[in-house]
Design an enzyme around this catalytic site. Structure first.
Site, PDB file in Angstrom:
ATOM      1  N   GLY A 175       0.826  -1.207   0.000  1.00 49.84           N
ATOM      2  CA  GLY A 175       0.000   0.000   0.000  1.00 49.84           C
ATOM      3  C   GLY A 175       0.855   1.248   0.000  1.00 49.84           C
TER       4      GLY A 175
ATOM      5  N   GLU B 207      18.621  -6.376  -2.927  1.00 51.47           N
ATOM      6  CA  GLU B 207      19.051  -7.095  -4.128  1.00 51.47           C
ATOM      7  C   GLU B 207      17.970  -7.248  -5.200  1.00 51.47           C
ATOM      8  OE1 GLU B 207      20.797 -11.316  -4.459  1.00 51.47           O
ATOM      9  OE2 GLU B 207      19.136 -10.895  -5.801  1.00 51.47           O
TER      10      GLU B 207
HETATM   11  C1  LIG Z   1      -0.090  -2.837 -13.083  1.00 51.28           C
HETATM   12  C2  LIG Z   1       0.277  -1.951 -11.945  1.00 51.28           C
HETATM   13  C3  LIG Z   1       0.471  -2.489 -10.676  1.00 51.28           C
HETATM   14  C4  LIG Z   1       0.756  -1.663  -9.598  1.00 51.28           C
HETATM   15  N1  LIG Z   1       0.861  -2.214  -8.332  1.00 51.28           N
HETATM   16  C5  LIG Z   1       1.052  -1.400  -7.272  1.00 51.28           C
HETATM   17  C6  LIG Z   1       1.041  -1.936  -5.938  1.00 51.28           C
HETATM   18  O1  LIG Z   1       0.867  -3.138  -5.726  1.00 51.28           O
HETATM   19  N2  LIG Z   1       1.191  -1.090  -4.898  1.00 51.28           N
HETATM   20  C7  LIG Z   1       1.395   0.257  -5.080  1.00 51.28           C
HETATM   21  O2  LIG Z   1       1.562   0.954  -4.099  1.00 51.28           O
HETATM   22  N3  LIG Z   1       1.402   0.797  -6.327  1.00 51.28           N
HETATM   23  C8  LIG Z   1       1.222   0.010  -7.417  1.00 51.28           C
HETATM   24  N4  LIG Z   1       1.200   0.533  -8.686  1.00 51.28           N
HETATM   25  C9  LIG Z   1       1.316   1.982  -8.849  1.00 51.28           C
HETATM   26  C10 LIG Z   1       2.635   2.420  -9.452  1.00 51.28           C
HETATM   27  O3  LIG Z   1       3.655   2.342  -8.514  1.00 51.28           O
HETATM   28  C11 LIG Z   1       2.402   3.850  -9.971  1.00 51.28           C
HETATM   29  O4  LIG Z   1       1.498   3.757 -11.050  1.00 51.28           O
HETATM   30  C12 LIG Z   1       3.685   4.489 -10.418  1.00 51.28           C
HETATM   31  O5  LIG Z   1       4.497   4.779  -9.319  1.00 51.28           O
HETATM   32  C13 LIG Z   1       3.407   5.801 -11.206  1.00 51.28           C
HETATM   33  O6  LIG Z   1       2.587   6.643 -10.464  1.00 51.28           O
HETATM   34  P1  LIG Z   1       1.246   7.268 -11.087  1.00 51.28           P
HETATM   35  O7  LIG Z   1       0.456   6.157 -11.686  1.00 51.28           O
HETATM   36  O8  LIG Z   1       0.623   8.085 -10.053  1.00 51.28           O
HETATM   37  O9  LIG Z   1       1.741   8.162 -12.292  1.00 51.28           O
HETATM   38  P2  LIG Z   1       2.418   9.634 -12.188  1.00 51.28           P
HETATM   39  O10 LIG Z   1       3.405   9.638 -11.068  1.00 51.28           O
HETATM   40  O11 LIG Z   1       1.305  10.607 -12.158  1.00 51.28           O
HETATM   41  O12 LIG Z   1       3.160   9.679 -13.547  1.00 51.28           O
HETATM   42  C14 LIG Z   1       2.512   9.912 -14.798  1.00 51.28           C
HETATM   43  C15 LIG Z   1       3.584   9.940 -15.872  1.00 51.28           C
HETATM   44  O13 LIG Z   1       4.482  11.032 -15.639  1.00 51.28           O
HETATM   45  C16 LIG Z   1       5.817  10.564 -15.537  1.00 51.28           C
HETATM   46  N5  LIG Z   1       6.526  11.316 -14.509  1.00 51.28           N
HETATM   47  C17 LIG Z   1       6.093  11.566 -13.246  1.00 51.28           C
HETATM   48  N6  LIG Z   1       7.018  12.270 -12.558  1.00 51.28           N
HETATM   49  C18 LIG Z   1       8.059  12.465 -13.414  1.00 51.28           C
HETATM   50  C19 LIG Z   1       9.321  13.115 -13.298  1.00 51.28           C
HETATM   51  N7  LIG Z   1       9.717  13.688 -12.149  1.00 51.28           N
HETATM   52  N8  LIG Z   1      10.156  13.104 -14.382  1.00 51.28           N
HETATM   53  C20 LIG Z   1       9.781  12.506 -15.551  1.00 51.28           C
HETATM   54  N9  LIG Z   1       8.582  11.892 -15.718  1.00 51.28           N
HETATM   55  C21 LIG Z   1       7.740  11.855 -14.667  1.00 51.28           C
HETATM   56  C22 LIG Z   1       5.702   9.095 -15.144  1.00 51.28           C
HETATM   57  O14 LIG Z   1       6.823   8.365 -15.551  1.00 51.28           O
HETATM   58  C23 LIG Z   1       4.447   8.678 -15.897  1.00 51.28           C
HETATM   59  O15 LIG Z   1       4.768   8.360 -17.236  1.00 51.28           O
HETATM   60  C24 LIG Z   1       0.915  -0.271  -9.788  1.00 51.28           C
HETATM   61  C25 LIG Z   1       0.756   0.272 -11.074  1.00 51.28           C
HETATM   62  C26 LIG Z   1       0.427  -0.544 -12.129  1.00 51.28           C
HETATM   63  C27 LIG Z   1       0.216   0.079 -13.488  1.00 51.28           C
END
Ligand SMILES: Cc1cc2nc3c(=O)[nH]c(=O)nc-3n(C[C@H](O)[C@H](O)[C@H](O)COP(=O)(O)OP(=O)(O)OC[C@H]3O[C@@H](n4cnc5c(N)ncnc54)[C@H](O)[C@@H]3O)c2cc1C
Length: 386
Positions: A127, A244
């Site tokens: 989470g 790792e």
């Molecule tokens: C299939 C799947 C499984 C997942 N499972 C989990 C889980 O079990 N637990 C959990 O906690 N989360 C989970 N996630 C969430 C995942 O960690 C987030 O989707 C991810 O961290 C991106 O965050 P966001 O979706 O809010 O996108 P955002 O952070 O809003 O990003 C949107 C876009 O902007 C880009 N971007 C954002 N900031 C920057 C920057 N500083 N520089 C350049 N580009 C940037 C990103 O690369 C992305 O392309 C999962 C996601 C998916 C798709």
């Protein structure tokens, strides 16, 4: 660096291959053979089988139930696991919360949670992400207020993989909104059966239910479910990133995917000239070999006791781009055969018949586990000093 396995490592590989051959039953391998993710029962059956053998928590110190293997042995195990068609193990227990617990947890927490993880009995979910906190994780808002003997948790998590399977969640929560963002975050373990937790499904673009939203309304969490001290959550989350990650490139599963692609092309009843398909597969295999050698360097460095650095970001980027590339080749080479959706058999290989679902789901692999853009930022910072 030696790129060949030693005689002992080859013997080890054979012993793992023999065990896999004898223990990986058809129901365990069926999903991987079709390019799908296993159901909960199949996943747990597989993990508990490994748990009984002492082969589930591969990176853990022996004292907590790890097998005491080198990074090379773990790498060999992963290759053999994938080639026999068994699924990867779920990362949340063994690769994430387990190492956090034996590194930062109290003795009581270790005694209480580690045995269930090492045996595969206890399922976990992660989470971290929230609607407005993904890449910018430090802005998370789920609040844990300290009351007498418990925390009162309110807020929402999103994209929580396997929350509908999980017994427990490890969760980043805000315990102090008054201090600098990173300093106000804590690492809390939450029993998913606690009143006030609601898990709502998110159906992903492959049509399946892997993901969820999780809502917390006045959820009471015992104080001794806090790992480390209050405010240590960010340190713990960063520790996990340096833990790792010699299998992060997904080389073993990509090899299995190429083997499936070869089978599908060979079985294809189409009368088109297959030489172009074989050429495309050969190009993929060459690219995979390059990725594998890079991965070997990380494995060898790990065996020499070197800490994990920016290479894990490079391996994540190349590994996930490659997974997408193979799935794209699968869809394109399958042509019309890849257009089926509801598993109805049309013509040609079952592998092609299910290729589009997998292709769709793998669009997400460059996002989860830290998006590839963020990994590039990490590389720029650590290698180029930008
Ligand atoms: C299939 C799947 C499984 C997942 N499972 C989990 C889980 O079990 N637990 C959990 O906690 N989360 C989970 N996630 C969430 C995942 O960690 C987030 O989707 C991810 O961290 C991106 O965050 P966001 O979706 O809010 O996108 P955002 O952070 O809003 O990003 C949107 C876009 O902007 C880009 N971007 C954002 N900031 C920057 C920057 N500083 N520089 C350049 N580009 C940037 C990103 O690369 C992305 O392309 C999962 C996601 C998916 C798709």
């Amino acid at each position: 660096m030696n790129l060949e396995f030693t005689r002992e490592e080859l013997e080890f590989q054979q012993s793992i291959r023999d065990w896999m051959g004898a223990h990986v039953t058809e129901d365990i391998r069926r999903c991987s053979a079709l390019g799908e993710m296993p159901a909960k029962e199949q996943q747990q059956k597989w993990e508990q089988l490994l748990g009984k053998q002492g082969w589930l928590a591969l990176t853990w110190p022996k004292q907590y139930g790890g097998p005491g293997w080198t990074a090379t042995q773990r790498y060999i195990f992963d290759l053999e696991r994938a080639m026999v068609g068994a699924p990867p193990t779920s990362p949340f227990g063994v690769a994430m919360v387990g190492p956090v617990l034996y590194t930062f947890g109290s003795q009581e927490q270790k005694d209480r949670w580690l045995p269930g993880i090492v045996s595969g009995e206890l399922l976990w979910c992660q989470g971290y992400s929230e609607p407005n906190a993904g890449s910018d994780l430090a802005s998370l808002k789920t609040r844990a207020e300290r009351k007498d003997d418990h925390y009162l948790v309110n807020g929402q998590k999103v994209w929580t993989t396997q929350a509908h399977w999980a017994d427990m969640m490890f969760c980043l929560v805000r315990t102090d909104p008054a201090v600098k963002q990173q300093q106000g975050i804590s690492f809390l373990l939450i029993d998913m059966k606690t009143p006030g937790i609601e898990v709502r499904p998110i159906y992903s673009i492959d049509g399946h239910h892997h993901l969820n939203e999780v809502y917390f309304t006045d959820v009471r969490v015992p104080l001794n479910n806090l790992v480390g001290q209050e405010g240590m959550g960010w340190t713990i989350a960063k520790y996990l990133l340096t833990h790792e990650r010699t299998t992060i490139a997904g080389v073993a599963d990509s090899r299995h995917e190429i083997a499936r692609l070869k089978r599908a092309v060979a079985e294809s009843p189409c009368s088109y000239d297959k030489s172009q398909a074989w050429q495309r597969i050969a190009e993929l295999e060459i690219e995979l070999m390059a990725l594998e050698y890079t991965n070997f360097r990380t494995v060898a460095a790990t065996d020499e006791g070197q800490p994990f650095g920016p290479e894990s970001s490079g391996l994540k980027i190349k590994g996930t781009e490659f997974q997408q590339k193979v799935s794209q080749a699968m869809v394109e080479l399958g042509g019309m055969m890849s257009l089926t959706w509801d598993n109805q058999k049309t013509v040609g290989s079952d592998i092609f018949n299910r290729a589009t679902r997998r292709y769709n789901f793998l669009r997400a692999c460059t996002i989860y586990g830290g998006s590839n853009e963020i990994q590039k930022n990490v590389l720029a910072k650590m290698l180029l000093g930008l």
